[in-house]
Write an enzyme that holds these catalytic residues in place. Structure first.
Site, PDB file in Angstrom:
ATOM      1  CG  HIS A  44      38.538  -8.616 -16.255  1.00  0.00           C
ATOM      2  ND1 HIS A  44      39.096  -8.006 -17.352  1.00  0.00           N
ATOM      3  CD2 HIS A  44      38.230  -9.876 -16.643  1.00  0.00           C
ATOM      4  CE1 HIS A  44      39.141  -8.857 -18.362  1.00  0.00           C
ATOM      5  NE2 HIS A  44      38.601 -10.004 -17.961  1.00  0.00           N
TER       6      HIS A  44
ATOM      7  CG  ASP B 219      42.163  -5.584 -16.364  1.00  0.00           C
ATOM      8  OD1 ASP B 219      41.097  -6.192 -16.139  1.00  0.00           O
ATOM      9  OD2 ASP B 219      43.281  -6.100 -16.205  1.00  0.00           O
TER      10      ASP B 219
ATOM     11  CG  ASP C  68      38.472 -10.933 -21.596  1.00  0.00           C
ATOM     12  OD1 ASP C  68      38.023 -10.986 -20.443  1.00  0.00           O
ATOM     13  OD2 ASP C  68      39.649 -11.181 -21.879  1.00  0.00           O
TER      14      ASP C  68
ATOM     15  CD  GLU D  41      41.187 -11.795 -15.843  1.00  0.00           C
ATOM     16  OE1 GLU D  41      41.171 -13.040 -15.885  1.00  0.00           O
ATOM     17  OE2 GLU D  41      41.414 -11.098 -16.868  1.00  0.00           O
ATOM     18  CD  GLU D  42      42.447  -9.629 -19.837  1.00  0.00           C
ATOM     19  OE1 GLU D  42      43.257 -10.565 -19.854  1.00  0.00           O
ATOM     20  OE2 GLU D  42      41.314  -9.695 -20.346  1.00  0.00           O
TER      21      GLU D  42
ATOM     22  CG  HIS E  72      42.424 -12.410 -24.728  1.00  0.00           C
ATOM     23  ND1 HIS E  72      43.449 -12.868 -23.958  1.00  0.00           N
ATOM     24  CD2 HIS E  72      41.531 -11.891 -23.861  1.00  0.00           C
ATOM     25  CE1 HIS E  72      43.212 -12.652 -22.682  1.00  0.00           C
ATOM     26  NE2 HIS E  72      42.027 -12.059 -22.609  1.00  0.00           N
TER      27      HIS E  72
END
Length: 446
Positions: free
Chosen positions: A96, A98, A128, A162-163, A419
């Site tokens: 992804h 974003d 990520d 996605e996030e 994250h």
């Protein structure tokens, strides 16, 4: 197989780092936290296109490239290297474009630019998932450069949004709706969004819930005239959680799949209207989620949670209270404390098929490149993959660089930095991830 691996070779680390530097340089503008921060994923799409367009069919190359945009500046990218057998496909999906938010004041380095500290590549999105975007871009670039004759078509799908899924119809949900996943059913699909360089063979379902509690507010000097909504919420939630763990205990298959935790239900947010410290609140809201291993059904759990709340409302006077004047019923005023539970969008977890072709080639590639095989499962969630498994896709997952397949997932990032503040990946891990991808493609040629 040896010929394909030899042709694909090793990761071009200089090219990878150069691209990753550009992607991390956009991370400030692709933070996903609406309504305050709405990402512009096309900023990163454009960097990927700069790398791959020279090898596209528009420029005489083999790569078929589709830029799919449902909302301005928020595109998805699908890149295809055609094989010779229309019945053979391998896909890498879920990289992804974003990222989650980052507060520079809480980081030891600038989250919005790539910094290099030995083997560490530091910045928001390195694990990520912009590191995976760069890695799969390099894989597709190498296919475009070397043009190996493959039976399998290799497809990469880079996705938007996605996030945070609060704005629907932009990313993977829209691509699936419009048929862009249809031909991926012909072979293993690797969803690239996990960690720690090992097969992630199970994920969790999610049930976001909100418990709204109504009591009666009053002055704290006269608690006998109040129904303390905070106390009612705490006591009710304790009873709801106790019943949940009784009805959905650890499942025997969780040990087989090496889940780190069983199913859980817990609060994560607490709201009340405010007031002075001498005011007993008459209402509050507690929110949280259920993380459900894939051996239980999401609908069954939601039904049970509603039953718990209905029973507590009907028997509120039987609920444990706190102290001689704490109570949840005021008979003289004909008042009873009460609560309602509501649910936001849910998802189901997945237990990967450990006998599938996808898992077999992933396992062999992992042992071959990393040197050992230790599959794991977590109750983190991924979009769409359970739906795909239910209709016959080969779904798995693992970790090198956020990389899943409808039969596996891999992630070259590190779970401990996922994250988190001070996010980083290791260049050496990314290089191994590239070799795993190459091994998978090569094995599927045999």
């Amino acid at each position: 197989m040896a010929d394909v691996k030899q042709i694909l070779g090793d990761l071009n680390e200089d090219s990878f780092v150069t691209l990753l530097k550009k992607l991390i340089g956009e991370s400030k503008f692709v933070q996903n936290n609406p309504p305050d921060l709405i990402p512009e994923e096309d900023r990163n799409v454009n960097h990927v296109l700069d790398i791959l367009n020279p090898y596209s069919t528009n420029n005489g190359g083999p790569l078929v490239i589709n830029h799919i945009v449902y909302t301005p500046n928020r595109g998805n990218l699908i890149v295809e290297y055609p094989g010779t057998d229309p019945k053979k496909v391998v896909s890498f999906v879920g990289m992804h474009l974003d990222v989650v938010t980052a507060n520079p004041d809480e980081w030891e380095f600038d989250p919005f630019s790539l910094s290099i500290n030995g083997d560490k590549l530091q910045g928001r999105g390195t694990t990520d998932c912009l590191g995976h975007v760069a890695l799969v871009t390099e894989l597709m670039k190498r296919l475009g450069e070397t043009k190996p004759k493959l039976k399998s078509t290799v497809i990469a799908i880079f996705i938007a949004s996605e996030e945070n899924s609060s704005i629907p119809g932009i990313g993977v949900d829209a691509l699936y709706r419009d048929g862009w996943f249809d031909n991926l059913k012909q072979g293993p699909l690797f969803w690239i969004d996990a960690a720690d360089k090992q097969p992630c063979i199970g994920t969790g379902g999610t049930i976001p819930w909100k418990l709204e509690v109504i009591g009666k507010g009053f002055h704290s000097g006269l608690p006998n005239k109040a129904i303390n909504a905070l106390e009612l919420a705490m006591d009710a939630l304790k009873e709801i959680q106790s019943r949940f763990y009784r009805d959905f205990p650890p499942h025997p298959k969780e040990q087989v799949y090496k889940f780190e935790t069983p199913s859980t239900m817990k609060p994560t947010q607490w709201f009340y209207p405010g007031g002075g410290i001498n005011q007993i609140p008459g209402e509050c809201t507690v929110s949280g989620d259920v993380r459900l291993t894939p051996f239980y059904n999401v609908s069954d759990v939601m039904k049970k949670l509603q039953e718990y709340v209905d029973d507590l409302n009907a028997n509120i006077e039987k609920l444990d209270t706190r102290g001689p004047v704490s109570k949840y019923v005021l008979p003289d005023e004909n008042l009873r404390g009460r609560m309602t539970i509501t649910f936001d969008e849910t998802s189901s977890g997945v237990a990967c098929d450990l006998n599938s072709l996808g898992y077999k080639v992933l396992s062999k590639a992992t042992e071959e490149v990393v040197g050992y095989l230790e599959p794991y499962s977590i109750t983190g969630s991924l979009p769409l993959i359970r739906d795909l498994q239910d209709i016959g896709y080969d779904v798995q997952s693992t970790g090198y660089v956020n990389f899943y397949i409808f039969q596996y997932e891999m992630h070259a990032g590190l779970m401990d930095t996922y994250h988190a503040n001070n996010e980083y990946c290791l260049l050496s891990d990314m290089s191994q991830g590239y070799l795993v991808f190459a091994s998978i493609i090569a094995q599927l040629e045999d």
